[in-house]
Write a protein that holds these residues in place. Structure first.
Motif, PDB file in Angstrom:
ATOM      1  N   PRO A   1       5.150  -8.997   2.779  1.00 17.61           N
ATOM      2  CA  PRO A   1       4.790  -8.196   3.948  1.00 17.61           C
ATOM      3  C   PRO A   1       3.290  -8.050   4.145  1.00 17.61           C
ATOM      4  N   VAL A   2       2.890  -7.876   5.402  1.00 20.50           N
ATOM      5  CA  VAL A   2       1.548  -7.413   5.736  1.00 20.50           C
ATOM      6  C   VAL A   2       1.633  -5.901   5.953  1.00 20.50           C
ATOM      7  N   ILE A   3       0.760  -5.175   5.294  1.00 23.73           N
ATOM      8  CA  ILE A   3       0.722  -3.715   5.399  1.00 23.73           C
ATOM      9  C   ILE A   3      -0.544  -3.340   6.159  1.00 23.73           C
ATOM     10  N   VAL A   4      -0.399  -2.685   7.288  1.00 25.26           N
ATOM     11  CA  VAL A   4      -1.546  -2.304   8.108  1.00 25.26           C
ATOM     12  C   VAL A   4      -1.919  -0.859   7.789  1.00 25.26           C
ATOM     13  N   GLY A   5      -3.044  -0.681   7.141  1.00 24.73           N
ATOM     14  CA  GLY A   5      -3.521   0.653   6.794  1.00 24.73           C
ATOM     15  C   GLY A   5      -3.589   0.856   5.294  1.00 24.73           C
ATOM     16  N   ALA A   6      -4.756   1.312   4.793  1.00 26.30           N
ATOM     17  CA  ALA A   6      -4.938   1.547   3.363  1.00 26.30           C
ATOM     18  C   ALA A   6      -5.146   3.025   3.075  1.00 26.30           C
ATOM     19  N   GLY A   7      -4.477   3.863   3.858  1.00 29.90           N
ATOM     20  CA  GLY A   7      -4.439   5.287   3.549  1.00 29.90           C
ATOM     21  C   GLY A   7      -3.331   5.559   2.546  1.00 29.90           C
ATOM     22  N   PRO A   8      -2.979   6.828   2.322  1.00 24.79           N
ATOM     23  CA  PRO A   8      -1.915   7.143   1.372  1.00 24.79           C
ATOM     24  C   PRO A   8      -0.605   6.402   1.648  1.00 24.79           C
ATOM     25  N   SER A   9      -0.244   6.220   2.926  1.00 22.29           N
ATOM     26  CA  SER A   9       1.010   5.533   3.251  1.00 22.29           C
ATOM     27  C   SER A   9       0.973   4.083   2.806  1.00 22.29           C
ATOM     28  N   GLY A  10      -0.104   3.371   3.153  1.00 26.16           N
ATOM     29  CA  GLY A  10      -0.217   1.976   2.754  1.00 26.16           C
ATOM     30  C   GLY A  10      -0.323   1.807   1.249  1.00 26.16           C
ATOM     31  N   LEU A  11      -1.055   2.687   0.594  1.00 21.02           N
ATOM     32  CA  LEU A  11      -1.189   2.612  -0.858  1.00 21.02           C
ATOM     33  C   LEU A  11       0.150   2.850  -1.546  1.00 21.02           C
ATOM     34  N   ALA A  12       0.920   3.811  -1.052  1.00 16.35           N
ATOM     35  CA  ALA A  12       2.209   4.125  -1.677  1.00 16.35           C
ATOM     36  C   ALA A  12       3.176   2.953  -1.570  1.00 16.35           C
ATOM     37  N   VAL A  13       3.259   2.326  -0.400  1.00 12.07           N
ATOM     38  CA  VAL A  13       4.129   1.162  -0.242  1.00 12.07           C
ATOM     39  C   VAL A  13       3.659   0.033  -1.146  1.00 12.07           C
ATOM     40  N   SER A  14       2.348  -0.188  -1.198  1.00  7.26           N
ATOM     41  CA  SER A  14       1.789  -1.266  -2.020  1.00  7.26           C
ATOM     42  C   SER A  14       2.131  -1.070  -3.491  1.00  7.26           C
ATOM     43  N   ALA A  15       1.981   0.150  -3.983  1.00 11.04           N
ATOM     44  CA  ALA A  15       2.260   0.422  -5.394  1.00 11.04           C
ATOM     45  C   ALA A  15       3.728   0.169  -5.728  1.00 11.04           C
ATOM     46  N   CYS A  16       4.606   0.602  -4.840  1.00 18.50           N
ATOM     47  CA  CYS A  16       6.038   0.393  -5.079  1.00 18.50           C
ATOM     48  C   CYS A  16       6.400  -1.089  -5.035  1.00 18.50           C
ATOM     49  N   LEU A  17       5.767  -1.844  -4.148  1.00 12.48           N
ATOM     50  CA  LEU A  17       6.007  -3.291  -4.092  1.00 12.48           C
ATOM     51  C   LEU A  17       5.436  -3.981  -5.328  1.00 12.48           C
ATOM     52  N   ARG A  18       4.271  -3.518  -5.784  1.00 13.03           N
ATOM     53  CA  ARG A  18       3.661  -4.110  -6.973  1.00 13.03           C
ATOM     54  C   ARG A  18       4.595  -3.975  -8.175  1.00 13.03           C
ATOM     55  N   GLU A  19       5.232  -2.836  -8.301  1.00 15.47           N
ATOM     56  CA  GLU A  19       6.137  -2.625  -9.419  1.00 15.47           C
ATOM     57  C   GLU A  19       7.356  -3.532  -9.358  1.00 15.47           C
ATOM     58  N   GLN A  20       7.678  -3.998  -8.140  1.00 15.63           N
ATOM     59  CA  GLN A  20       8.829  -4.890  -7.982  1.00 15.63           C
ATOM     60  C   GLN A  20       8.403  -6.350  -7.872  1.00 15.63           C
ATOM     61  N   ASP A  21       7.123  -6.617  -8.152  1.00 16.32           N
ATOM     62  CA  ASP A  21       6.586  -7.979  -8.162  1.00 16.32           C
ATOM     63  C   ASP A  21       6.712  -8.676  -6.810  1.00 16.32           C
ATOM     64  N   VAL A  22       6.595  -7.922  -5.733  1.00 13.39           N
ATOM     65  CA  VAL A  22       6.622  -8.493  -4.386  1.00 13.39           C
ATOM     66  C   VAL A  22       5.177  -8.632  -3.902  1.00 13.39           C
ATOM     67  N   PRO A  23       4.742  -9.832  -3.512  1.00 14.53           N
ATOM     68  CA  PRO A  23       3.368 -10.003  -3.012  1.00 14.53           C
ATOM     69  C   PRO A  23       3.189  -9.351  -1.644  1.00 14.53           C
ATOM     70  N   PHE A  24       1.974  -8.984  -1.320  1.00 11.41           N
ATOM     71  CA  PHE A  24       1.692  -8.320  -0.045  1.00 11.41           C
ATOM     72  C   PHE A  24       0.219  -8.460   0.269  1.00 11.41           C
ATOM     73  N   VAL A  25      -0.127  -8.182   1.509  1.00 10.51           N
ATOM     74  CA  VAL A  25      -1.524  -8.113   1.947  1.00 10.51           C
ATOM     75  C   VAL A  25      -1.714  -6.802   2.694  1.00 10.51           C
ATOM     76  N   VAL A  26      -2.765  -6.066   2.328  1.00  8.31           N
ATOM     77  CA  VAL A  26      -3.104  -4.806   2.999  1.00  8.31           C
ATOM     78  C   VAL A  26      -4.331  -5.023   3.869  1.00  8.31           C
ATOM     79  N   ILE A  27      -4.226  -4.655   5.133  1.00  8.53           N
ATOM     80  CA  ILE A  27      -5.339  -4.786   6.079  1.00  8.53           C
ATOM     81  C   ILE A  27      -5.864  -3.396   6.414  1.00  8.53           C
ATOM     82  N   GLU A  28      -7.169  -3.217   6.325  1.00 11.74           N
ATOM     83  CA  GLU A  28      -7.789  -1.911   6.567  1.00 11.74           C
ATOM     84  C   GLU A  28      -9.018  -2.073   7.456  1.00 11.74           C
ATOM     85  N   ARG A  29      -9.093  -1.284   8.517  1.00 12.28           N
ATOM     86  CA  ARG A  29     -10.208  -1.397   9.469  1.00 12.28           C
ATOM     87  C   ARG A  29     -11.526  -0.892   8.907  1.00 12.28           C
ATOM     88  N   SER A  30     -11.479   0.038   7.962  1.00  9.28           N
ATOM     89  CA  SER A  30     -12.692   0.634   7.415  1.00  9.28           C
ATOM     90  C   SER A  30     -13.156  -0.136   6.184  1.00  9.28           C
TER      91      SER A  30
END
Length: 450
Positions: free
Chosen positions: A21-50
């Motif tokens: 998945p592409v995750i748009v936003g690196a606030g708490p919501s994006g970080l939480a999804v990313s961490a849960c995916l990392r634990e399940q060994d699913v690759p992802f990309v996080v995009i952040e405007r700032s």
């Protein structure tokens, strides 16, 4: 054409295939999804405007900010707050927690990339997410191609700035709450705070503590108009024409003020315990009775309560009650003045709806925030025009064609965590079962059409 990672298409746009998945936003919501995916060994990309994680917290919050709820309701999945943190962590502590969270789960967002558009390609059955770099002097575009898209830009991506009669003629400083840092620059000044939510109350308290003279608007019958001219899209930095006038009544709402704690226990925690055994309407009644004993009758200070209870109001309309941390005492003492509403601004003053004119030096607009999803996501089945999922909580986290929404529950960081767990589990199930094989088939089918 579906290009693989690192290739450029005919328009000079770099195209990147994301095997996950592409995750748009690196606030708490994006970080939480990313961490849960990392634990399940699913690759992802996080995009952040700032240029940092949690940019709203780091760049657009006031210095005295603390979490309004106890830390156990605000921690993200898989990592509790440090034991030495106080019950209500400060802004700096929460940012440090998020930085540690990103480091622990090896989350490395693509910073300084503003999403211009995200659209589902029916022919290829893929999402195309186009971003533009915000750091280079020349425009640099990237197109991410993926099967799943997680919208994690949250409820508070863009500050709401209403058009109020005469405000453009006011000669003093006008700032939105997102740009307010401290009351130290307002010492001795008469400041009008427009908005009576938690931010409005806390900014009024901060101003008073710095020996300013704040007045707060807690009720108004005036309808404010959002500027119908071109408005900046704060997420993609494009200019978006608004074709129709949007009328909003931002401040006609009455407000529930509750003590942050009742008998030494968090009011929110107490409400959650009571709701396990009692119906919501009865919990509301009990909270209001206890609040009356602690805070007294707020009506005599110009603050009228809504006709429905605080929890029911939150469930129906997403309107959060104010958790008092000292502003009400300042209102009682007269250090903070409550005014009934704004009719119009003048050069050095404001005319209220009751006819009174008050001299002021500055204005702080605690007028809230909104989602910016409609500016860039080209989809209308799952998300409504207000930038929130059409399906109410708890089912508003998943749409069609691999589209997900994280952090739009209007239930704070607890809602963020609940979304992240469900989204990551759903993505992991699909990805581990058949995603790799399906990717190859879809790529062959898409390429063969050209």
């Amino acid at each position: 054409m579906c290009n693989l990672s690192g290739q450029n298409n005919f328009f000079g746009r770099r195209c990147v295939w994301v095997n996950g998945p592409v995750i748009v936003g690196a606030g708490p919501s994006g970080l939480a999804v990313s961490a849960c995916l990392r634990e399940q060994d699913v690759p992802f990309v996080v995009i952040e405007r700032s240029d940092c994680i949690a940019s709203l917290w780091q760049k657009h919050t006031y210095n005295r900010l603390k979490l309004h709820l106890p830390k156990k309701f605000c921690q993200l999945p898989r990592l509790p707050f440090p034991e030495e943190y106080p019950e209500y962590p400060t802004k700096k502590q929460f940012i440090a927690y998020l930085e540690n969270y990103a480091q622990k789960f090896d989350i490395k967002p693509h910073f300084n990339e503003c999403v211009q558009s995200a659209k589902y390609d029916e022919a290829c059955q893929l999402w195309r997410v186009v971003t533009v770099s915000t750091t280079e002097s020349t425009r640099s575009e990237t197109e991410y191609i993926c099967q799943m898209l997680v919208v994690a830009t949250g409820e508070n991506a863009e500050g709401v700035v209403p058009e109020i009669d005469g405000l453009q003629d006011f000669s003093g400083e006008v700032v939105h709450a997102k740009d307010y840092k401290s009351g130290e620059n307002y010492t001795g000044k008469k400041v009008l705070v427009v908005g009576c939510g938690n931010s409005g109350m806390e900014l009024s308290l901060d101003l008073s503590n710095h020996n300013a003279k704040p007045s707060i608007v807690v009720r108004s019958s005036v309808i404010f108009k959002l500027t119908p001219s071109k408005r900046s899209n704060l997420f993609s930095r494009k200019r978006i024409p608004i074709k129709t006038k949007h009328l909003i009544n931002l401040f006609s709402l009455q407000v529930h003020i509750l003590p942050r704690e009742i008998m030494g226990k968090s009011t929110f925690d107490l409400a959650m315990i009571l709701m396990k055994w009692l119906p919501l309407w009865l919990v509301d009644k009990l909270l209001l009775i206890l609040t009356w004993f602690i805070l007294g009758n707020t009506h005599k200070y110009g603050i009228k309560r809504p006709s429905i209870g605080p929890l029911e109001l939150k469930n129906r309309h997403g309107k959060t009650p104010v958790l008092d941390i000292g502003a009400l005492q300042k209102i009682r003492s007269g250090d903070i003045t409550v005014v009934p509403g704004v009719k119009r601004f003048k050069r050095n003053s404001v005319e209220l709806v009751d006819g009174e004119t008050v001299d002021i030096d500055s204005v702080v607009l605690a007028t809230g925030y909104r989602s910016n999803v409609p500016y860039w996501l080209q989809e209308s089945e799952f998300f409504a025009k207000n930038g929130f999922p059409k399906t109410p909580f708890p089912s508003g986290w998943k749409g069609k064609n691999g589209l997900y929404a994280s952090g739009f529950t209007r239930r704070g960081l607890a809602g963020v965590s609940a979304d992240a767990i469900k989204i990551s589990q759903d993505i992991a199930q699909v990805w581990k079962q058949d995603l790799n094989n399906k990717n190859r088939r879809l790529l062959r089918r898409c390429i063969s059409t050209f």
